[in-house]
Design a protein around this motif. Structure first.
Motif, PDB file in Angstrom:
ATOM      1  N   LYS A   1      38.774  35.461  38.585  1.00 40.60           N
ATOM      2  CA  LYS A   1      37.753  36.239  39.601  1.00 40.60           C
ATOM      3  C   LYS A   1      37.467  37.560  38.877  1.00 40.60           C
ATOM      4  CE  LYS A   1      35.823  37.138  43.648  1.00 40.60           C
ATOM      5  NZ  LYS A   1      35.208  38.437  43.357  1.00 40.60           N
ATOM      6  N   ARG A   2      38.495  38.170  38.454  1.00 37.49           N
ATOM      7  CA  ARG A   2      38.369  39.467  37.782  1.00 37.49           C
ATOM      8  C   ARG A   2      37.697  39.168  36.221  1.00 37.49           C
ATOM      9  NH1 ARG A   2      41.633  38.851  42.308  1.00 37.49           N
ATOM     10  NH2 ARG A   2      41.909  40.855  43.268  1.00 37.49           N
TER      11      ARG A   2
ATOM     12  N   LEU B   1      44.565  45.708  38.999  1.00 33.15           N
ATOM     13  CA  LEU B   1      43.275  45.202  39.069  1.00 33.15           C
ATOM     14  C   LEU B   1      43.007  44.216  40.415  1.00 33.15           C
ATOM     15  CD1 LEU B   1      43.052  43.466  35.315  1.00 33.15           C
ATOM     16  CD2 LEU B   1      42.056  45.459  36.120  1.00 33.15           C
ATOM     17  N   GLY B   2      43.848  44.369  41.349  1.00 26.73           N
ATOM     18  CA  GLY B   2      44.038  43.765  42.788  1.00 26.73           C
ATOM     19  C   GLY B   2      44.366  42.456  42.646  1.00 26.73           C
ATOM     20  N   VAL B   3      44.971  41.826  41.499  1.00 31.49           N
ATOM     21  CA  VAL B   3      45.692  40.623  41.697  1.00 31.49           C
ATOM     22  C   VAL B   3      47.061  40.841  42.521  1.00 31.49           C
ATOM     23  CG1 VAL B   3      46.911  38.960  40.494  1.00 31.49           C
ATOM     24  CG2 VAL B   3      44.911  39.924  39.364  1.00 31.49           C
TER      25      VAL B   3
ATOM     26  N   HIS C   1      42.988  34.265  40.713  1.00 32.03           N
ATOM     27  CA  HIS C   1      43.043  35.559  40.836  1.00 32.03           C
ATOM     28  C   HIS C   1      42.586  36.384  39.521  1.00 32.03           C
ATOM     29  CE1 HIS C   1      44.244  36.282  44.929  1.00 32.03           C
ATOM     30  NE2 HIS C   1      44.960  35.441  44.659  1.00 32.03           N
ATOM     31  N   LEU C   2      43.088  35.857  38.275  1.00 34.69           N
ATOM     32  CA  LEU C   2      42.630  36.489  36.895  1.00 34.69           C
ATOM     33  C   LEU C   2      41.401  36.308  36.638  1.00 34.69           C
ATOM     34  CD1 LEU C   2      45.982  35.575  34.760  1.00 34.69           C
ATOM     35  CD2 LEU C   2      45.384  37.977  35.871  1.00 34.69           C
TER      36      LEU C   2
ATOM     37  N   LEU D   1      40.978  40.761  29.724  1.00 36.79           N
ATOM     38  CA  LEU D   1      41.243  41.765  30.789  1.00 36.79           C
ATOM     39  C   LEU D   1      41.654  43.204  30.433  1.00 36.79           C
ATOM     40  CD1 LEU D   1      42.523  39.844  33.795  1.00 36.79           C
ATOM     41  CD2 LEU D   1      40.036  40.925  33.797  1.00 36.79           C
TER      42      LEU D   1
ATOM     43  N   GLU E   1      39.051  46.429  29.806  1.00 38.57           N
ATOM     44  CA  GLU E   1      39.195  47.541  30.442  1.00 38.57           C
ATOM     45  C   GLU E   1      39.363  48.790  29.634  1.00 38.57           C
ATOM     46  OE1 GLU E   1      39.392  47.850  34.454  1.00 38.57           O
ATOM     47  OE2 GLU E   1      38.248  46.217  33.406  1.00 38.57           O
TER      48      GLU E   1
ATOM     49  N   ASP F   1      34.193  38.626  37.255  1.00 39.36           N
ATOM     50  CA  ASP F   1      33.370  40.004  38.006  1.00 39.36           C
ATOM     51  C   ASP F   1      33.020  40.812  37.151  1.00 39.36           C
ATOM     52  OD1 ASP F   1      33.660  38.790  40.403  1.00 39.36           O
ATOM     53  OD2 ASP F   1      35.198  39.947  41.139  1.00 39.36           O
ATOM     54  N   ARG F   2      33.748  41.021  35.761  1.00 45.74           N
ATOM     55  CA  ARG F   2      33.506  41.940  34.695  1.00 45.74           C
ATOM     56  C   ARG F   2      32.404  41.508  33.692  1.00 45.74           C
ATOM     57  NH1 ARG F   2      37.951  42.967  37.388  1.00 45.74           N
ATOM     58  NH2 ARG F   2      38.673  44.936  37.264  1.00 45.74           N
TER      59      ARG F   2
END
Length: 575
Positions: free
Chosen positions: A215-216, A103-105, A212-213, A23, A27, A219-220
């Protein structure tokens, strides 16, 4: 590596360290590939408690600081460690946490988890971070591909528990039946998931963090390849330029423009390496990590190109026991006994019938005491948890549920006198498990005296907030000390288990892997249990494994991004 498929960064391993590195690299604008040898992703992290130990996080209005965190660690670390790397962890862990939160976690402090040494200077109760529950169906078709949690994190091997639910049910706190019924209703009312899988879509603890991780990650568009094993590191002109992989027997190479991050776990499932490095090797089958997963392939690949190692003599210890798998009695399950060993109405003894530790201490300290006692007496590994009918009624003993869920009549007959032992007297129990009866009775008599006074003068069991967290508030005057005096009496063997290995590739403060001359191997990084712990052989608090894993995954990717920007600038200047 002309003609080969190429990414900016290749991450080996899909646990918390690998996901965080991927991640962070993404980024920063880098192309990333994650490779995972298992057929499910999430690594050991997905099957863990999912706690992250982060000192000085400043998420709440507390007075923790860099200096206090280092003072706490300095008071406890028992062997030489890389000071720069230790300080880098204390400095960068809060940065990593802020990045993950950005990241929204949903990460937040758990103000009920004391540091594992609460009597040490500057110990606190708010350094352990938890991730909120995750709905696994948000992962779409990848829901069923995340590594599933063990039975120990579920009720009846079905209903997922978060930490507070675990505390409520395991200690039978007021309202625990309501807690259980609510969990069961949530599970069975989820009709659409029940039609797909028996798995609870409510991801908790380590599964929540990894849900949660990932999902990111998904999504990316970060690519993840399963059943893809690292065979070798590719080195060209003295630097790592790629990896050789295998997928169902097909071998191929992939290039890495800027870096390879090894985050593939430790070597606890490699008996040869255990025998080589551990003073008391123990058996691979006593490990509580995913079976046959962490065999040290990435460690070996690094060593083959000249990488050095550190702290390989220690594991992240945890007491375990084994029981037959449900409906498959020829196969055994390894279950953790981390908190059972410190409950009231019980005592742990070596094979001489003698206590050797405060049973309510942290599970890593308990394991370290097993190692020390085995080296001193030769009468440990395994040791014995001895308890009475009161304990049996209230608490779990590894995989043996309390009598309300698993009365003696429901324990399969092939378990008795093999996995769990029972007798009407302590003399008869001692005979069954081959302990000196007089010594065992004296040990139990002493514990019963401690239960009356509330003071364990030998090991101070129940004297600290950490001890008391897993006691029974209804037991007075000490919640961790209850008399062992109600027949029948029971015993289960306790193995020297682990949560992985503390030692691995030796790295610097930037997560770069070092060779035997203390020089970084260009483009090679390591994080998690693939690298040596920044704490040496210390386990400072809940999340002391995942905290450094995520932090140095973050640090590695940050340094790769900086180097990549420098390389791009050099190329532009040359043009």
């Amino acid at each position: 590596m002309s003609g080969a498929e190429t990414f900016d960064v290749i991450v080996v391993g899909s646990g918390a360290a690998g996901a965080t590195a991927a991640l962070r690299a993404h980024e920063a604008g880098l192309s990333v590939l994650i490779v995972e040898k298992a057929h499910k992703y999430g690594g050991t992290s997905a099957a863990s408690g999912g706690v992250i130990w982060v000192p000085n996080h400043q998420f709440t209005s507390n007075d923790d600081s860099r200096e206090k965190a280092l003072a706490y660690l300095d008071a406890l670390i028992r062997k030489p460690v890389n000071r720069e790397r230790l300080e880098a962890y204390v400095d960068q862990a809060p940065e990593m946490l802020r990045f993950v939160k950005s990241l929204g976690v949903p990460v937040a402090p758990a103000p009920y988890y004391p540091d594992y040494f609460p009597d040490a200077p500057n110990a606190r109760v708010d350094r352990s971070i938890l991730c909120d529950t995750f709905d696994g169906r948000e992962l779409g078709d990848k829901f069923v591909l995340m590594r599933e949690q063990y039975a120990r994190f579920k009720i009846l091997n079905r209903y997922a528990m978060d930490v507070l639910q675990f505390f409520s049910i395991s200690t039978r706190a007021p309202g625990w039946i309501r807690t259980f019924l609510k969990m069961a209703w949530t599970y069975w009312s989820d009709v659409s998931t029940r039609m797909l899988t028996r798995r609870d879509r409510r991801f908790t603890q380590g599964a929540a963090l990894m849900g949660h991780l990932y999902k990111r990650v998904f999504d990316r568009g970060i690519e993840l390849r399963l059943e893809t094993k690292l065979d070798e590191l590719v080195v060209s002109d003295g630097k790592v330029t790629g990896v050789k992989l295998s997928h169902f027997g097909r071998r191929y190479e992939i290039g890495a423009r800027h870096g390879v991050v090894l985050a593939a776990g430790g070597f606890e499932w490699n008996q040869e390496l255990r025998d080589r490095f551990f003073p008391v090797p123990g058996l691979t089958r006593h490990s509580s990590t995913p079976e046959d997963a962490n065999r040290g392939e990435a460690l070996i690949a690094g060593m083959k190109i000249g990488a050095s190692t550190e702290h390989t003599e220690a594991g992240w210890w945890i007491p375990t026991m084994h029981i037959p798998m449900e409906s498959r009695s020829n196969f055994e399950d390894i279950v953790q006994a981390a908190f059972d060993i410190g409950r009231p109405h019980s005592v742990c003894v070596n094979r001489n019938g003698v206590r050797f530790v405060n049973e309510a201490c942290s599970y890593d300290e308990f394991g370290a005491a097993m190692v020390e006692d085995q080296l001193r007496t030769g009468a440990n590994t395994p040791c014995w948890l001895v308890f009475d009918a009161t304990f049996r009624q209230k608490f779990t003993a590894g995989g043996i549920m309390p009598t309300i869920l698993m009365p003696d009549r429901r324990i399969p007959p092939d378990w008795w006198d093999h996995y769990i032992f029972r007798a009407d007297t302590l003399d008869a129990l001692a005979a069954k498990i081959h302990l000196p009866a007089a010594t065992l009775k004296q040990t139990v008599d002493t514990m019963n005296q401690y239960a009356v006074s509330g003071v364990d003068t030998q090991f101070r069991r129940g004297a600290s907030p950490y001890d008391q967290m897993f006691g029974d508030a209804n037991v007075k005057p000490n919640p961790c000390l209850g008399p062992i005096d109600t027949a029948p009496f029971y015993a289960v063997p306790i193995n020297l288990g682990d949560l992985g290995t503390k030692g691995g590739l030796r790295c610097d403060a930037l997560a770069r892997v070092l060779d035997g001359n203390d020089q970084p191997i260009p483009n090679l990084y390591a994080a998690g249990n693939n690298a040596g712990s920044p704490f040496g052989n210390l386990y400072p608090g809940a999340g002391g494994t995942i905290g450094p894993a995520m932090t140095f995954g973050y640090v590695a990717a940050s340094h790769i991004a900086t180097q990549a920007q420098g390389d791009a600038g050099t190329q532009r200047a040359a043009a």
